[in-house]
Design a protein around this motif. Structure first.
Motif, short mmCIF file in Angstrom:
data_model
loop_
_atom_site.label_atom_id
_atom_site.label_comp_id
_atom_site.label_asym_id
_atom_site.label_seq_id
_atom_site.Cartn_x
_atom_site.Cartn_y
_atom_site.Cartn_z
N TYR A 65 16.43 -23.21 25.67
CA TYR A 65 16.49 -24.58 25.17
C TYR A 65 17.19 -25.50 26.16
O TYR A 65 16.69 -26.58 26.49
N TYR A 66 18.34 -25.05 26.66
CA TYR A 66 19.08 -25.90 27.58
C TYR A 66 18.34 -26.04 28.90
O TYR A 66 18.36 -27.11 29.52
N PHE A 67 17.70 -24.95 29.31
CA PHE A 67 16.93 -25.02 30.55
C PHE A 67 15.79 -26.04 30.41
O PHE A 67 15.55 -26.85 31.30
N TRP A 99 14.46 -26.01 17.67
CA TRP A 99 14.68 -26.89 18.82
C TRP A 99 14.52 -28.34 18.39
O TRP A 99 13.44 -28.77 18.03
N ASP A 100 15.62 -29.05 18.45
CA ASP A 100 15.55 -30.48 18.20
C ASP A 100 15.12 -31.15 19.51
O ASP A 100 15.41 -30.66 20.59
N THR A 101 14.40 -32.25 19.38
CA THR A 101 13.99 -32.96 20.60
C THR A 101 14.47 -34.40 20.56
O THR A 101 14.71 -34.94 19.49
N ARG A 161 12.80 -15.52 27.96
CA ARG A 161 14.10 -16.16 27.89
C ARG A 161 13.98 -17.66 28.14
O ARG A 161 14.84 -18.43 27.74
N LEU A 162 12.93 -18.07 28.83
CA LEU A 162 12.78 -19.49 29.13
C LEU A 162 12.11 -20.24 27.99
O LEU A 162 12.38 -21.41 27.75
N LEU A 220 21.10 -19.61 34.53
CA LEU A 220 20.92 -20.12 33.17
C LEU A 220 22.26 -20.26 32.47
O LEU A 220 22.50 -21.21 31.74
N GLY A 221 23.13 -19.28 32.72
CA GLY A 221 24.45 -19.31 32.10
C GLY A 221 25.20 -20.58 32.47
O GLY A 221 25.87 -21.20 31.64
N CYS A 222 25.07 -21.01 33.74
CA CYS A 222 25.73 -22.24 34.19
C CYS A 222 25.19 -23.44 33.42
O CYS A 222 25.95 -24.31 32.99
N ILE A 223 23.88 -23.47 33.24
CA ILE A 223 23.27 -24.60 32.53
C ILE A 223 23.78 -24.63 31.09
O ILE A 223 24.11 -25.68 30.55
N THR A 224 23.85 -23.44 30.49
CA THR A 224 24.30 -23.38 29.10
C THR A 224 25.74 -23.86 28.98
O THR A 224 26.08 -24.64 28.09
#
Lengths: 227, 509
Positions: free
Chosen positions: B369-371, A80-82, B361-362, B303-307
Motif C-alpha cells: 500500500y505504501y509503495f 486500501w483507502d485512496t 508483496r507489492l 520497502l521497510g524504509c517506505i513503510t
C-alpha cells in the motif's frame, strides 16, 4: 463466474473472535474509490472497528485490515483507502492494480460525487479484467436521506447497466455496513476463491514488522517441518 | 501473476523483434527497438552530448550571472569585502557587515538567477557521474565495504539454512547456481533479468511448497531469506542497469523536484503543522527514512524504509489533526515529503523494487500500500501543473521560471521583515541566528578591547615598576652600615641556647 462454487449459506456472519478460526485464510485486496468527503475513511473505520470516528490510538485509517469469517473459509480484507481529490484522479489506477474488490463510493446528498463515481467507473473499466474484480457501487450517507440528491433507483440503474453490485449505507449510523462487507466477502469468494491464483493465502506472522520477525511467532519454526 | 502470463501469451511477428539498425540481433521495445549493443552505443552518444550541452549551458549561465553581478553590485560587493573581517575593524563595523550580508542575500533572491543556475551547477551532476563510475570500476573502498556486507549476508543465510538440514543445502546450491547463471547473463534487459529472478522465486516457492506440504508460512520465511541472499549478491549488476534509462529518469525526476522547490505545504493542502515540534520531528524522520531507502540492497528492506516513512507521516497528521489520517490527507503529505527530501535515485529504486520484489508483496499488504502511494506521489510530481496546486497558469509559470517566489508576496525585494519571518520558519530561525551572531561578535569586540587594554597595561607595567624601583634607589642610595647584625647577635647572646630545664623539686613533708 460463480459456477465453480454453490452459493455460501447466508447464515454465516461476522465474528470478531478468532478462536474458532477456520483453517484457511485468504487475502482480499479491497480498494475504496470516491471523491473526497464521501466518507471512504469512515466506511473503512466502520468495517474494522464498528465505530464512526475512531477514539483508539490508530494513527491512520488509510490501510486497514479486517478478517471476515465465512462458513468454510476466512477472508482477510486489506482495505486500501485512496485519495479522492480530483487532482489525484490520474494516479489512482495504480491503486486498483490487482484489487479483488472495489467499492465505488458516492454521497447520496451530493450529485457531483455520483457523477464523479461514473467517471471513476469509466476509468476502472479500462483497466480491469472481467471476472477478476468485484465492483460495488456504494451510496453512502444514507442518514442524510432528507437532503437526498441521488435516488435509490438511479444508483440501482447505474449498477445494473454496468454489471455492478449496489448498496446504500451509512457510516455515521453503521447501517448496512456489516451487511455490505459480508456481501462483498461472499461475492469475492464465489468469484475468485476457487480460481487458480485468484486469492493468495495469508499467514499469521508477516507484514507487520520486517525486522524483528524471527522472534515474532513461536509457531513459525521451520525445523519442525523437515523431511 | 495473471499479468505475466498474459504478457507471455502475446505473439509478435519475428521480423518485428529484430534490431532496427539491422545488425541481425534481436531488439527490445525498452531500447526503442534496438538490440543491446546498438542501444548502448546510441545511449552513450546521446548522454555524452547531453552532458556537454549541460556544461556549456551551465558555463554560459555562470558567466552571465557573474557579469550581471559585477556590473550592478560591484560597489556593494567591494564595501562588503572590506567589512567582512570584523576583527580588523573594531567598533560597529561587524554589525554593519551582517546587515550588508542580509542585504546581499536579499538582492540575490530577487534577481532569481540563482535558482536556474543551481540546476546546472556542477554539483548537481557529479553524483550520477560517480554512480556510473561505481558501476563500471568500483573504487576499492566501496567494493570492500560491499563485499563485507555480502559476506555478512551469506553467513547469515548459511546459518539460517543449517536449521533446514538437507533441504537447506539444496536451497543453497540452487541459489548459488542461480547467481552464477545470472552473472553470465549480463546482456539481458532489465525486464528479462526481472523475469529470471521472478521465475526463480516462483520455482523455488513451488518446490518449497511441496516440500513443506503446503505450509506457506515456512515457505515465506525461507523465501525471504532467499530473496535477501540473492538480491544482496545481484544488487550491483541489476540495480539501475545501463541497459535501461533508469538513470536518465532519475536525473529528470531529481531536476523536476528541484524545479518545484517553491511548492509550499499550503499549496498541496497538507494537514501538517510544522510549528508543532513533534510534527516537525516526524517530518524530519520521514525525510530521513525515504532518503535511507537508497542505501538498502534488499527490495524488502527498501520497502521497510517506505513503510517507516509513511508511519511518521501518519503520526504527524494525527498530531496535527487529532484524528486518524485518511488517504485524502496522506497522499498530499507524502508528496510534500518527497518534494522536500528529493530522495536519491528515486526512479531506479522504484524500478528495482518493482522488478525484483516478490510481486504479491507489492500488490497487497501494508508495504504494498505504501509503495503504491509512493508510486502515485512520483507520478503526481511528474504531471504536476498549475491546476493541481490551485494556481493560475501564469503564476505557475512564473514560479517555475524562478521569476517569482510564492514566499515573497511582491516580486521586488522590499518585503517587510516580519512578513518573511511569518512565511518561513527557516528564515525566522536564520534571523534569530544572525541576531545571536551579532551579539557574539559585539561581545568578542568587547573582549578584544579589554585584551588590548590589558596588553597595554602589561607593557607599561614593567616600565612603571622600573621607574619606581629607580626612584626608590635614588631616594635611598645603597649604604653599608657598620655591623649592626653582629650587634644584634651580641644583644641576644644571653638568651642563646634552650631555656633551662625544669628541675624536680622536693618538698619536705
Amino acid at each position: 463466474m460463480g459456477e465453480q462454487l454453490p452459493s455460501v449459506p447466508g447464515r454465516a456472519q461476522l465474528h470478531s473472535d478468532t478462536l474458532n478460526r477456520p483453517v484457511q485464510t485468504l487475502r482480499v485486496k479491497m480498494v475504496l474509490l470516491g471523491s473526497s468527503g464521501v466518507g471512504k475513511s469512515s466506511l473503512a473505520l466502520r468495517f474494522v472497528k464498528n465505530e464512526f470516528r475512531s477514539t483508539s490510538p490508530t494513527i491512520g485509517c488509510a490501510y486497514l485490515t479486517r478478517v471476515v469469517h465465512l462458513s468454510n473459509v476466512s477472508l482477510r480484507f486489506e482495505i486500501w483507502d485512496t485519495a479522492g481529490q480530483e487532482k489525484f484522479h490520474s494516479v489512482t489506477p495504480l491503486y486498483y492494480r490487482g484489487a479483488h474488490a472495489v467499492l465505488l463510493v458516492y454521497d447520496i446528498s451530493k450529485r457531483k460525487t455520483f457523477v464523479r463515481a461514473q467517471l471513476w467507473l469509466r476509468e476502472l473499466e479500462k483497466h480491469y479484467i472481467p471476472g477478476s474484480t468485484v465492483i460495488w457501487l456504494v451510496g453512502n450517507k444514507e442518514d442524510l436521506a432528507q437532503n437526498r440528491q441521488v435516488s435509490v433507483q438511479e444508483g440501482e440503474r447505474l449498477a445494473s447497466d454496468r454489471g455492478l453490485f449496489f448498496m446504500e449505507t451509512s457510516a455515521l449510523s453503521g447501517d448496512q455496513i456489516s451487511e455490505l462487507l459480508l456481501a462483498v466477502a461472499h461475492r469475492v469468494y464465489e468469484c475468485l476463491g476457487t480460481q487458480q491464483g485468484g486469492l493468495s493465502e495469508w499467514e499469521e506472522y508477516p507484514f507487520i514488522d520486517l525486522h524483528h520477525r524471527d522472534t515474532s511467532n513461536p509457531f513459525s519454526s521451520c525445523c519442525k517441518v523437515g523431511p | 501473476m495473471s499479468q505475466r502470463t498474459e504478457r507471455r501469451g502475446i505473439h509478435v511477428d519475428q521480423s518485428d523483434l529484430l534490431c532496427k539498425k539491422g545488425c541481425g540481433y534481436y531488439g527490445n521495445a525498452a531500447w526503442q527497438g534496438l538490440c543491446s549493443k546498438c542501444w548502448r552505443e546510441e545511449y552513450q552518444r546521446v548522454r555524452q552530448k547531453q552532458i556537454q550541452d549541460d556544461w556549456a549551458l551551465a558555463e554560459k549561465l555562470q558567466r552571465e550571472e557573474e557579469a550581471a553581478y559585477a556590473s550592478s553590485h560591484g560597489a556593494q560587493a567591494q564595501s562588503h569585502s572590506q567589512t567582512a573581517v570584523p576583527q580588523l575593524h573594531p567598533g560597529h563595523a561587524s554589525l554593519g557587515a551582517f546587515s550588508k550580508f542580509e542585504e546581499k542575500k536579499t538582492n540575490e533572491k530577487t534577481r532569481k538567477v540563482t535558482t536556474v543556475k543551481k540546476f546546472f551547477s556542477p554539483s548537481s551532476r557529479t553524483p550520477p557521474k560517480k554512480d556510473t563510475q561505481e558501476g563500471r570500476t568500483p573504487s576499492p573502498s566501496i567494493s570492500r565495504h560491499a563485499s563485507f556486507e555480502t559476506d555478512q549476508v551469506s553467513k547469515e543465510f548459511v546459518e539460517f539454512l543449517k536449521n533446514l538440514q538437507k533441504p537447506g543445502r539444496e536451497i543453497h546450491k540452487q541459489c548459488r547456481a542461480f547467481i552464477m547463471n545470472m552473472s553470465s547473463k549480463k546482456e539481458l534487459s532489465a525486464d528479462e533479468l526481472s523475469e529470471c529472478v521472478q521465475d526463480f522465486y516462483q520455482n523455488m516457492a513451488d518446490r518449497l511448497m511441496s516440500h513443506f506440504k503446503g505450509s506457506s508460512e515456512s515457505v515465506e520465511r525461507v523465501m525471504d531469506q532467499v530473496e535477501k541472499y540473492i538480491m544482496t549478491r545481484l544488487y550491483k549488476s541489476v540495480f539501475c542497469p545501463e541497459s535501461t534509462d533508469d538513470e536518465r529518469k532519475d536525473l529528470a525526476t531529481q531536476k523536476r523536484i528541484r524545479a518545484l522547490h517553491w511548492v509550499t505545504i499550503q499549496m498541496l493542502c497538507v494537514s501538517m503543522d510544522e510549528e508543532i515540534p513533534e510534527v516537525s520531528e516526524d517530518v524530519v524522520k520521514a525525510i530521513t527514512d525515504i532518503i535511507e531507502m537508497d542505501s538498502k540492497r534488499v527490495p524488502r528492506d527498501k520497502l521497510g524504509c517506505i513503510t517507516r516513512c509513511s508511519k511518521h507521516i501518519f503520526s504527524a497528521i494525527r498530531i496535527t489533526r487529532n484524528e486518524p489520517a485518511s488517504a485524502d490527507d496522506f497522499l498530499p503529505a507524502l508528496i510534500y515529503i518527497v518534494l522536500k527530501a528529493n530522495p536519491p535515485r528515486l526512479q531506479s529504486n522504484i524500478q528495482y523494487i518493482t522488478r525484483f520484489c516478490n510481486p504479491s508483496r507489492l500488490m497487497t499488504g501494508e508495504d504494498g500500500y505504501y509503495f503504491t502511494n509512493l508510486c502515485c506521489a512520483v507520478a503526481f510530481i511528474e504531471k504536476l501543473d498549475a491546476q493541481s496546486l490551485n494556481l493560475s497558469p501564469e503564476e505557475f509559470q512564473r514560479y517555475m521560471s524562478g521569476q517569482a517566489s510564492p514566499r515573497l508576496h511582491s516580486s521586488e525585494g522590499d518585503w517587510p521583515q516580519s512578513g518573511v519571518t511569518a512565511a518561513n520558519p527557516v528564515l525566522a530561525q536564520l534571523n534569530h541566528n544572525l541576531e545571536r551572531l551579532s551579539l557574539v561578535s559585539s561581545r568578542q569586540q568587547m573582549l578584544m578591547e579589554a585584551a588590548q587594554s590589558m596588553q597595554a597595561d602589561l607593557l607599561s607595567w614593567p616600565e612603571g615598576v622600573q621607574r619606581e624601583v629607580s626612584g626608590v634607589l635614588e631616594k635611598y642610595p645603597l649604604q653599608i652600615l657598620p655591623r649592626t647584625v653582629s650587634a644584634m647577635d651580641a644583644n641576644n647572646a644571653d638568651s642563646d641556647g634552650p631555656p633551662p630545664l625544669l628541675t624536680a623539686q622536693v618538698f619536705a613533708g
